[in-house]
Design an enzyme around this catalytic site. Structure first.
Site, mmCIF file in Angstrom:
data_model
loop_
_atom_site.group_PDB
_atom_site.id
_atom_site.type_symbol
_atom_site.label_atom_id
_atom_site.label_comp_id
_atom_site.label_asym_id
_atom_site.label_seq_id
_atom_site.Cartn_x
_atom_site.Cartn_y
_atom_site.Cartn_z
ATOM 1 N N ASP A 199 0.860 -1.190 0.000
ATOM 2 C CA ASP A 199 0.000 0.000 0.000
ATOM 3 C C ASP A 199 0.890 1.232 0.000
ATOM 4 O OD1 ASP A 199 -2.367 1.656 0.254
ATOM 5 O OD2 ASP A 199 -3.327 -0.015 1.295
ATOM 6 N N HIS A 214 -13.965 -2.372 -6.614
ATOM 7 C CA HIS A 214 -15.245 -1.656 -6.631
ATOM 8 C C HIS A 214 -15.070 -0.140 -6.582
ATOM 9 C CE1 HIS A 214 -16.125 -1.234 -2.004
ATOM 10 N NE2 HIS A 214 -14.874 -0.944 -2.303
#
Length: 336
Positions: A202, A246
């Protein structure tokens, strides 16, 4: 006996007033009401004194929440905890206080209030309201970013264990959690498969909140800073994308999936963990989340057919869909 459904007119009115309950819940969470009731029921006056709040206003908000099963009012006018209200405490297992603060903060609330603009134009008003796209705003606004990442960790903790146990990770050696946040899901995966090694991947400011070390897994997991739009760590058996795709358009999703396809070992897997929208009119959490995505981000929740299309464009093939006890499914893809 099942209760009869509300009259159609009442249903519409109740839905129209739904945001009032959200606002009341947000107020109770922000003020820390539940923490002050941990030792037992209190009167609104005593609560207000402890919270530095107005007693009359506090009473009216708690009365509404008690009618919805969050808090309870006794015959002496004191308010106490219910099982739902207990989840608003800040230091209890399964606490959802951070999740409520995240879901009800302005960065979701404001664009949703202008959903008609999105439906007319196909574009979220988020950029206009906040001056930049969603994740750019989180990176530049420390308070909003902290609230978001803490809230996501809180929300994910409800589901991480049961999702991780729904898939057999034992045949694999190395798993990369792409955009894995603070590592809540990867912790559950590593604990379920003692021989597995992990990579938490990340941005640097996100990895600062990693919980890997506190879970005692620092020797089995490395932290890698990077941008999944550009590349992902190479050489893993499994790439996990939990609540990632998403957020993004189809074009961006294909790029992320292709990066995973290019990085994985022969015989590797990509696991997309998102809601799969079912056909029909039945309620489904993914349908609610899909409209949140519509209001705030360029992404969407997808059907099985839509996932198949994304995978095909990225050089992958949908191999199976594994249901979990949550609203999310594990969609497994292999190289074509």
């Amino acid at each position: 006996m099942n209760p009869s459904p509300p009259h159609p007119a009442q249903l519409i009115v109740d839905l129209g007033f739904g945001y009032i309950l959200s606002g009341a819940l947000a107020a109770a969470a922000e003020l820390g009401v539940a923490d002050h009731l941990a030792q037992g029921p209190k009167s609104p006056a005593d609560l207000a004194k402890a919270l530095g709040a107005d007693a009359s206003s506090l009473f009216r908000v708690l009365r509404l929440l008690a009618s919805a099963g969050v808090f309870t009012e006794d015959t002496e006018g004191r308010f106490g905890l219910t099982p739902a209200a207990d989840l608003l405490r800040s230091q209890v297992p399964g606490s959802l206080r951070d999740a409520v603060l995240m879901l009800t903060q302005k960065l979701f609330w404001a664009p949703t209030g202008e959903l008609a603009e999105t439906v007319r134009t196909g574009q979220t008003p988020f950029d206009r309201i906040f001056g930049k796209p969603f994740f750019d705003h989180l990176a530049s606004d420390t308070a909003a970013g902290t609230t978001f990442h803490r809230g996501m960790s809180s929300l994910s903790d409800l589901e991480n264990g049961s999702i991780a146990r729904s898939y057999d990770f034992s045949p694999f050696q190395r798993v990369v959690d792409v955009g894995g946040g603070h590592g809540g899901f990867l912790i559950e995966v590593l604990q379920s498969s003692p021989k597995l090694r992990g990579v938490l991947f990340d941005h640097a400011h996100v990895l600062e909140g990693s919980r890997i070390a506190s879970a005692g897994l620092a020797d089995r997991c490395e932290h890698t800073v990077g941008d999944f739009f550009q590349t992902v760590p190479a050489g893993a058996d499994v790439y996990v994308l939990k609540r990632i795709l998403h957020d993004w358009s189809d074009e961006v999703c294909v790029n992320i999936l292709r990066n995973c396809r290019n990085g994985m070992r022969e015989g590797g897997r990509v696991l997309v963990i998102d809601a799969i929208i079912p056909p029909g009119n039945a309620p489904h959490g993914g349908k609610v989340l899909d409209v949140m995505m519509l209001a705030v981000l360029p992404g969407r929740e997808r059907t099985e057919a839509e996932f198949q299309k994304l995978f095909a464009q990225a050089g992958l093939r949908l191999s199976r869909i594994i249901p979990t006890p949550t609203a999310l499914s594990i969609t497994e893809a292999v190289a074509t």
